[in-house]
Design an enzyme around this catalytic site. Structure first.
Site, short mmCIF file in Angstrom:
data_model
loop_
_atom_site.label_atom_id
_atom_site.label_comp_id
_atom_site.label_asym_id
_atom_site.label_seq_id
_atom_site.Cartn_x
_atom_site.Cartn_y
_atom_site.Cartn_z
N GLN A 15 -4.73 -10.89 10.45
CA GLN A 15 -4.56 -12.29 10.05
C GLN A 15 -5.94 -12.93 9.95
O GLN A 15 -6.30 -13.84 10.70
CB GLN A 15 -3.67 -13.02 11.05
CG GLN A 15 -2.25 -12.46 11.10
CD GLN A 15 -1.34 -13.25 12.03
OE1 GLN A 15 -1.44 -14.47 12.13
NE2 GLN A 15 -0.44 -12.54 12.71
N LYS A 26 -1.67 0.09 -5.03
CA LYS A 26 -0.45 -0.36 -4.38
C LYS A 26 -0.39 -1.88 -4.41
O LYS A 26 -1.40 -2.56 -4.57
CB LYS A 26 -0.37 0.14 -2.94
CG LYS A 26 -1.28 -0.58 -1.97
CD LYS A 26 -1.03 -0.14 -0.53
CE LYS A 26 -1.88 -0.98 0.42
NZ LYS A 26 -1.71 -0.59 1.82
N ASP A 35 -8.00 5.19 6.70
CA ASP A 35 -7.54 3.83 6.93
C ASP A 35 -8.04 3.37 8.29
O ASP A 35 -8.48 4.18 9.10
CB ASP A 35 -6.01 3.73 6.86
CG ASP A 35 -5.54 2.40 6.28
OD1 ASP A 35 -6.35 1.45 6.25
OD2 ASP A 35 -4.37 2.30 5.86
N ALA A 90 3.37 3.42 9.65
CA ALA A 90 3.12 4.64 8.86
C ALA A 90 3.86 4.66 7.53
O ALA A 90 3.89 5.69 6.85
CB ALA A 90 3.45 5.90 9.66
N THR A 111 3.04 2.97 4.67
CA THR A 111 2.04 3.10 3.61
C THR A 111 1.46 4.51 3.56
O THR A 111 1.33 5.12 2.49
CB THR A 111 0.90 2.08 3.82
OG1 THR A 111 1.46 0.76 3.78
CG2 THR A 111 -0.16 2.21 2.75
#
Length: 327
Positions: free
Chosen positions: A106, A203, A231, A237, A239
Site C-alpha cells: 500500500q 498481466k 518476484d 501464489a 500470479t
C-alpha cells in the site's frame, strides 16, 4: 577519592526480538556472536501487549528485529511497543529491523479515498522512537523516502542469484519478470548471471480485487529455455502459478521461481506443490510452518546479510559496500 569522573566511551550493541519470528533473531545473534537481550512479553486477556526488558539498556545501540508475519498487526504493534520501551529506557540509538515490511504493497493511492499505509508505518516507527530502519527487498524502493531518517534497504538478489546461477545452464537461461514493473530487477539479475536474456509476462490487475491478477501472454522468446521467475514476495501464489503455466505453454524447458518473502497465505503452498515448477527458492525473512513446506521448496538464510549489515551500522561503516555499490 578521585576528583575526576571517568566516562566510558565504549559502545554497546544490543539485539532485541519480538515473538513474531525469534528463530531468525537467534540466527542473527549467532552471526554477531552476542546473546539476545532477555525480554518479558505477554498478552493481557483483551489482547493488549506488555513488554519489559530484563537488563539495563541505557546508552546502548539497540537493534530490534521483528518480521511482520501473521498476524501482521500484532507483530507490528509489539515492535512499536518495544521501540517505545527502549526510548523511555534511554537507549542511545534505536534501529528497527523489519526483514519483511508490513503494508509495503500500500505504497500509493490507486483511487480516491484510499490510505498510503506504507507511509503510515514509517510514521508510526518514527513517532515510537526509531532512529533508523533496516529492511529487505521493499515492494517498491521509494518507500525508503517515507521514513524521516536513515534506511538500510538490503537486497536478497545476490543471495538468490548466486544460488540459482550455480544450478542452471547459463547459456539457456531466461530471467522472467512476472509483470512489466519488475523488468528493472530482471535486468539486475541478468547482469549478475552473465547477460541472460529477459522476458516478462503481460498481466492486468483490478485494484478492487486483492490477490488476483489476470495473466496474459509471455513477451519474449522462452522456447527451450530454463526460465527463472523473479518476484519480491509470494502471497497466495495465484500470479506465480499462472506465470508458470504460461511459460510452459510458451515452450519453456523448465521453470524455477525465485522470490524473497514467502508470505504463503491460504492456498499458496498447495498451489506451488501441485504446479509444474522445478524449484521454488525463497529467503527466510518470514517463518514457514511445516504445513506450508513442500518438496520443491528451497529456503536460503538472510541472517548472514542481516548480521553484516548490523555490524556495519554499529561500527559506522558502509552498508552499501555489502552490495558492491549496487544499492
Amino acid at each position: 577519592m578521585s576528583n575526576e569522573l571517568r566516562l566510558s566511551s565504549e559502545k554497546r550493541l544490543r539485539l532485541f526480538t519480538g515473538r513474531g519470528y525469534p528463530e531468525l533473531a537467534d540466527e542473527v545473534a549467532l552471526e554477531l556472536g552476542i546473546p539476545i537481550t532477555p525480554t518479558s512479553a505477554y498478552d493481557f486477556a483483551n489482547g493488549e501487549i506488555f513488554i519489559r526488558f530484563e537488563e539495563s539498556v541505557r546508552g546502548c545501540d539497540a537493534f530490534v528485529i521483528q518480521s511482520h508475519t501473521t498476524p501482521v498487526n500484532k507483530q507490528i504493534m509489539e515492535q512499536l511497543i518495544m521501540v517505545d520501551a527502549l526510548k523511555r529506557a534511554s537507549a542511545k540509538r534505536i534501529t528497527v529491523i523489519a526483514p519483511f515490511y508490513g503494508y509495503a504493497r500500500q505504497d500509493k493511492k490507486h483511487r480516491g479515498r484510499e490510505p498510503i499505509s506504507a507511509r503510515l508505518m514509517a510514521d508510526l516507527f518514527k513517532t515510537a522512537g526509531a532512529d533508523r530502519l533496516m529492511t529487505v527487498d521493499l515492494h517498491t524502493s521509494q518507500i525508503q523516502g517515507f521514513f524521516d531518517g536513515p534506511v538500510d534497504h538490503l537486497f536478497a538478489l545476490p543471495l538468490l542469484a548466486n544460488y540459482v546461477g550455480s544450478k542452471v545452464d547459463r547459456s539457456r537461461l531466461t530471467i522472467v519478470s512476472p509483470d512489466s514493473g519488475r523488468v528493472r530487477v530482471a535486468e539486475r539479475w541478468s547482469d549478475l548471471l552473465g547477460g541472460a536474456q529477459i522476458a516478462f509476462i503481460h498481466k492486468t490487475r483490478d485494484p478492487r480485487i486483492p490477490n488476483e491478477a489476470i495473466t496474459g501472454r509471455v513477451v519474449g522468446d522462452v522456447s527451450g529455455q530454463t526460465c527463472v521467475v523473479i518476484d519480491d514476495m509470494i502471497d497466495t501464489a495465484g500470479t506465480i502459478t499462472k506465470a508458470i503455466d504460461a511459460l510452459y505453454d510458451a515452450g519453456a524447458k523448465e521453470v524455477i521461481v525465485a522470490a524473497t518473502h514467502p508470505v504463503f497465505s491460504g492456498p499458496a503452498a498447495e498451489r506451488l506443490a501441485n504446479s509444474r515448477v522445478k524449484e521454488v527458492v525463497v529467503v527466510n525473512t518470514l517463518p514457514i510452518p511445516e504445513e506450508s513446506r513442500f518438496p520443491t521448496l528451497t529456503i536460503l538464510s538472510i541472517a548472514p546479510l542481516l548480521g553484516r549489515a548490523i555490524r556495519e551500522v554499529f561500527e559506522d561503516g558502509s552498508v552499501t559496500s555489502l552490495f558492491d555499490g549496487h544499492s
